[in-house]
Design a protein around this motif. Structure first.
Motif, PDB file in Angstrom:
ATOM      1  N   UNK A   1      40.186  46.126  48.107  1.00 13.28           N
ATOM      2  CA  UNK A   1      41.135  45.072  48.440  1.00 13.28           C
ATOM      3  C   UNK A   1      41.628  44.317  47.240  1.00 13.28           C
ATOM      4  N   UNK A   2      42.547  43.445  47.499  1.00 13.69           N
ATOM      5  CA  UNK A   2      43.138  42.625  46.644  1.00 13.69           C
ATOM      6  C   UNK A   2      42.188  41.785  45.813  1.00 13.69           C
ATOM      7  N   UNK A   3      41.541  41.229  46.682  1.00 12.13           N
ATOM      8  CA  UNK A   3      40.413  40.462  46.227  1.00 12.13           C
ATOM      9  C   UNK A   3      39.473  41.077  45.001  1.00 12.13           C
ATOM     10  N   UNK A   4      39.064  42.372  45.258  1.00  9.15           N
ATOM     11  CA  UNK A   4      38.157  42.943  44.451  1.00  9.15           C
ATOM     12  C   UNK A   4      38.996  43.409  43.357  1.00  9.15           C
ATOM     13  N   UNK A   5      40.260  43.859  43.459  1.00  9.12           N
ATOM     14  CA  UNK A   5      41.071  44.117  42.353  1.00  9.12           C
ATOM     15  C   UNK A   5      41.209  42.946  41.338  1.00  9.12           C
ATOM     16  N   UNK A   6      41.607  41.753  42.105  1.00  9.76           N
ATOM     17  CA  UNK A   6      41.570  40.578  41.193  1.00  9.76           C
ATOM     18  C   UNK A   6      40.395  40.243  40.350  1.00  9.76           C
ATOM     19  N   UNK A   7      39.282  40.327  40.948  1.00  2.53           N
ATOM     20  CA  UNK A   7      37.957  40.037  40.308  1.00  2.53           C
ATOM     21  C   UNK A   7      37.914  40.867  39.207  1.00  2.53           C
ATOM     22  N   UNK A   8      38.138  42.094  39.296  1.00  2.00           N
ATOM     23  CA  UNK A   8      37.958  43.313  38.339  1.00  2.00           C
ATOM     24  C   UNK A   8      38.961  42.962  37.084  1.00  2.00           C
ATOM     25  N   UNK A   9      40.049  42.671  37.466  1.00  2.00           N
ATOM     26  CA  UNK A   9      41.298  42.118  36.563  1.00  2.00           C
ATOM     27  C   UNK A   9      40.682  40.937  35.797  1.00  2.00           C
ATOM     28  N   UNK A  10      40.214  40.057  36.274  1.00  2.00           N
ATOM     29  CA  UNK A  10      39.542  38.932  35.480  1.00  2.00           C
ATOM     30  C   UNK A  10      38.595  39.136  34.750  1.00  2.00           C
TER      31      UNK A  10
ATOM     32  N   UNK B   1      43.908  35.098  32.935  1.00  2.00           N
ATOM     33  CA  UNK B   1      42.929  35.275  34.471  1.00  2.00           C
ATOM     34  C   UNK B   1      42.971  33.936  35.086  1.00  2.00           C
ATOM     35  N   UNK B   2      43.555  32.681  34.582  1.00  2.00           N
ATOM     36  CA  UNK B   2      43.398  31.554  35.458  1.00  2.00           C
ATOM     37  C   UNK B   2      44.868  31.525  36.041  1.00  2.00           C
ATOM     38  N   UNK B   3      45.823  32.341  35.578  1.00  2.00           N
ATOM     39  CA  UNK B   3      47.092  32.632  36.759  1.00  2.00           C
ATOM     40  C   UNK B   3      46.567  33.285  37.817  1.00  2.00           C
ATOM     41  N   UNK B   4      45.608  34.228  37.784  1.00  2.00           N
ATOM     42  CA  UNK B   4      45.221  35.056  38.868  1.00  2.00           C
ATOM     43  C   UNK B   4      44.425  34.035  39.933  1.00  2.00           C
ATOM     44  N   UNK B   5      43.455  33.285  39.252  1.00  2.00           N
ATOM     45  CA  UNK B   5      42.594  32.512  40.167  1.00  2.00           C
ATOM     46  C   UNK B   5      42.454  31.186  39.363  1.00  2.00           C
TER      47      UNK B   5
END
Length: 70
Positions: free
Chosen positions: A5-14, A40-44
């Motif tokens: 999921x995009x959420x999982x990818x974002x968590x990994x990238x962060x 990281x803060x741009x992502x979340x």
């Protein structure tokens, strides 16, 4: 093929970005460390780990005699 999921990818990238920030903080390269945290803060923008990392970097830079440096 594994679907992520995009959420999982974002968590990994962060997490990767914060690990890089940690390395640069340890090396006292606070500007580079802060740039990774900012990514990281741009992502979340509400990510608690990223917000904590930003505070730790600011504290480390303010207590370091050399302050912010490249």
């Amino acid at each position: 093929r594994v679907k992520m999921s995009y959420e999982k990818i974002n968590e990994t990238e962060i997490q990767v970005l914060l690990n890089l920030a940690s390395v640069y903080t340890t090396r006292q390269n606070f500007i580079k460390a802060q740039s990774y945290v900012n990514q990281a803060l741009i992502i979340d923008s509400k990510n608690k780990d990223a917000l904590s990392a930003r505070a730790r970097i600011e504290l480390a830079a303010s207590s370091d005699r050399r302050g912010w440096r490249r």
